[in-house]
Design a protein around this motif. Structure first.
Motif, short mmCIF file in Angstrom:
data_model
loop_
_atom_site.label_atom_id
_atom_site.label_comp_id
_atom_site.label_asym_id
_atom_site.label_seq_id
_atom_site.Cartn_x
_atom_site.Cartn_y
_atom_site.Cartn_z
N THR A 58 32.17 30.35 35.13
CA THR A 58 33.65 30.62 35.08
C THR A 58 34.28 29.77 34.13
O THR A 58 34.03 28.53 34.07
CB THR A 58 34.19 30.44 36.55
OG1 THR A 58 34.11 29.21 37.14
CG2 THR A 58 33.62 31.46 37.35
N THR A 87 28.18 29.49 39.44
CA THR A 87 28.07 30.26 40.60
C THR A 87 27.02 31.29 40.15
O THR A 87 26.35 31.16 39.27
CB THR A 87 29.37 30.93 41.16
OG1 THR A 87 29.21 31.33 42.25
CG2 THR A 87 30.09 31.81 40.26
N ASN A 108 26.68 37.69 41.90
CA ASN A 108 26.90 38.38 43.46
C ASN A 108 28.04 37.93 44.08
O ASN A 108 28.60 38.32 45.05
CB ASN A 108 25.58 38.62 44.15
CG ASN A 108 25.07 37.24 44.74
OD1 ASN A 108 25.71 36.28 44.70
ND2 ASN A 108 23.90 37.30 44.91
N LYS A 109 28.58 36.64 43.51
CA LYS A 109 29.91 35.85 44.11
C LYS A 109 31.04 36.30 43.34
O LYS A 109 32.13 35.89 43.39
CB LYS A 109 29.67 34.38 44.16
CG LYS A 109 28.30 34.03 44.84
CD LYS A 109 28.49 34.28 46.33
CE LYS A 109 27.12 33.62 46.87
NZ LYS A 109 27.14 34.08 48.40
N ASP A 168 33.39 38.72 43.48
CA ASP A 168 34.27 39.29 44.46
C ASP A 168 35.39 38.10 44.59
O ASP A 168 36.62 38.26 44.91
CB ASP A 168 33.83 39.97 45.45
CG ASP A 168 33.06 38.97 46.54
OD1 ASP A 168 32.13 38.24 46.07
OD2 ASP A 168 33.08 38.97 47.62
N THR A 169 34.60 36.74 44.68
CA THR A 169 35.38 35.76 45.23
C THR A 169 36.75 35.32 44.35
O THR A 169 37.60 34.52 44.57
CB THR A 169 34.59 34.39 45.81
OG1 THR A 169 33.98 34.10 44.40
CG2 THR A 169 33.73 34.79 46.58
N PHE A 170 36.36 35.92 43.04
CA PHE A 170 37.32 35.53 41.76
C PHE A 170 38.39 36.71 41.65
O PHE A 170 39.23 36.60 40.71
CB PHE A 170 36.48 35.12 40.54
CG PHE A 170 35.76 33.96 40.82
CD1 PHE A 170 35.99 32.58 40.82
CD2 PHE A 170 34.44 34.27 41.10
CE1 PHE A 170 35.22 31.59 40.78
CE2 PHE A 170 33.62 33.10 41.40
CZ PHE A 170 34.04 31.92 41.23
N LYS A 228 40.77 40.03 43.03
CA LYS A 228 42.14 40.26 43.98
C LYS A 228 42.20 41.62 44.24
O LYS A 228 42.19 42.50 43.24
CB LYS A 228 43.21 39.63 43.63
CG LYS A 228 43.16 38.15 43.48
CD LYS A 228 44.64 37.36 43.16
CE LYS A 228 45.08 37.74 41.97
NZ LYS A 228 46.11 37.02 41.57
N GLU A 250 31.06 47.63 47.17
CA GLU A 250 31.68 46.74 47.94
C GLU A 250 32.72 46.21 47.31
O GLU A 250 33.67 45.64 48.01
CB GLU A 250 30.54 45.40 48.13
CG GLU A 250 29.34 45.56 48.89
CD GLU A 250 28.48 44.66 48.91
OE1 GLU A 250 27.39 44.84 49.92
OE2 GLU A 250 28.44 43.91 48.03
N LEU A 251 32.92 46.12 45.89
CA LEU A 251 34.09 45.66 45.19
C LEU A 251 35.24 46.74 45.47
O LEU A 251 36.45 46.41 45.69
CB LEU A 251 33.78 45.62 43.92
CG LEU A 251 33.02 44.41 43.30
CD1 LEU A 251 32.51 44.53 41.89
CD2 LEU A 251 34.01 42.99 43.54
N LYS A 294 36.95 46.16 48.88
CA LYS A 294 37.73 45.15 48.84
C LYS A 294 39.11 45.30 47.94
O LYS A 294 39.75 44.41 47.85
CB LYS A 294 37.07 43.88 48.22
CG LYS A 294 35.97 43.42 49.16
CD LYS A 294 35.27 42.18 48.77
CE LYS A 294 34.26 41.93 49.81
NZ LYS A 294 33.42 40.55 49.55
#
Length: 340
Positions: free
Chosen positions: A30, A41, A44-45, A47-49, A51, A190-191, A194
């Motif tokens: 990132t 990271t 597959n993480k 999504d944590t970045f 909104k 999954e995205l 969310k």
């Protein structure tokens, strides 16, 4: 700026030769546009970045298995061809190697179902081939052809689909939009769940994407032209995202070039089909893109110049030094970077 400003030292062992499994297990760096901070990271993480209300813009082009090997009907010599541009159904402009063995009037056999004759030699050395095909051309090509992998990949690709994104649809590229190779179908679903929007555009990537910059002053470089298309549905998603304060995050430099080309020409994102030779380098003012997911690019390439234009020159070069130090995997089958 000079071409040499975008050079960095890359150990050969960091050039990824094979895709990682599963697709979204690659590493993700990132990079902050504001302060240049770097984080580490796994893809597959992602999504944590993101909104709810953000939009990911994906290039749904599909790569042609455009690398074919023909045997001369008169001498038996083997020549490699890479299909570049379709003139009509069975007439294609191709790169030939070795070209001297592919003169006008020469015939080649590629399989029991595919043969061709060279009908023209162009000034740049490319050949125009007229094919004779027993069956539907693209089905036969799929059986005969190999993926036109970049020159720096030496390993044989075991599964053609690993050089396609899971959402590839529109056939016509000579190279994959590689930032998209990290996504799986499940991850995309999954995205969406969310609240992340997905908008598809099409830009058919040409082999010119690998063409090195040969001039010292980067502003003297002439970009290759590529065809793009934006649907009415995707234009609405992107425009609504901007209107509602969400972020438009391009997956790959091809998606970026598509949106910025349309915004530059038409003053907005709308349904359109056009060719673009846009060259984005430091000093460019972005009109649409708020974030970028991209792989790590070749030194002195137009792609690292585009990244530098978005993330800032110093931020980008520092991030690349960090990626080398941390032994990230580079280029088409390598790891990814998220710039926000």
């Amino acid at each position: 700026m000079k071409k040499s400003d975008f050079f960095y030292q890359l150990p050969e062992e960091l050039i990824a030769q094979t895709p990682i499994e599963p697709r979204n297990a690659s590493r993700l760096m990132t990079l902050s546009r504001g302060g240049g901070e770097v984080g580490h990271t796994i893809f597959n993480k992602l999504d944590t970045f993101l909104k709810a209300g953000d939009t990911l813009v994906l290039n749904n082009t599909r790569v042609l298995p455009a690398r074919i090997f023909g045997t001369r009907t008169d001498t038996g010599a083997v020549v490699e061809f890479v299909l570049l541009k379709q003139k009509n159904t069975l007439v294609w402009e191709c790169i030939a190697g070795p070209g001297k063995k592919a003169k006008t009037g020469t015939s080649f056999v590629f399989s029991d179902d595919l043969s061709a004759e060279v009908i023209d030699v162009l000034p740049d050395g490319n050949r125009v081939l007229e094919f004779t095909c027993n069956g539907e051309f693209f089905s036969v090509l799929d059986a005969v052809g190999q993926m036109p992998l970049p020159h720096y990949i030496k390993e044989k690709l075991q599964n053609k689909e690993r050089y396609q994104t899971v959402y590839s649809k529109e056939l016509g590229s000579a190279a994959a939009p590689t930032a998209g190779l990290h996504f799986t179908d499940k991850m995309l679903e999954e995205l969406k769940e969310k609240g992340i929007n997905i908008a598809y555009v099409t830009l058919h990537v040409g082999l010119g994407t690998f063409r090195p910059v040969k001039v010292d002053e980067i502003t003297d470089h002439k970009m290759h032209s590529e065809h793009y298309f934006i649907s009415h549905e995707s234009a609405e998603i992107i425009n609504n995202t901007k209107k509602n304060g969400g972020r438009v995050i391009c997956v790959g430099t091809t998606s970026c070039r598509t949106l910025e080309s349309a915004a530059t020409k038409f003053g907005e994102i709308k349904e359109c089909s056009d060719d673009t030779d846009i060259f984005i380098y430091p000093g460019y003012e972005f009109k649409v893109m708020d974030g970028l997911i991209t792989n790590f690019h070749l030194p002195e390439s137009t792609l690292i110049m585009l990244v530098s234009a978005f993330a800032g020159y110093e931020n980008t070069m520092n991030a690349y030094k960090c990626a080398v130090k941390e032994k990230y995997r580079f280029f088409s089958f390598g790891d990814a970077m998220l710039i926000l």
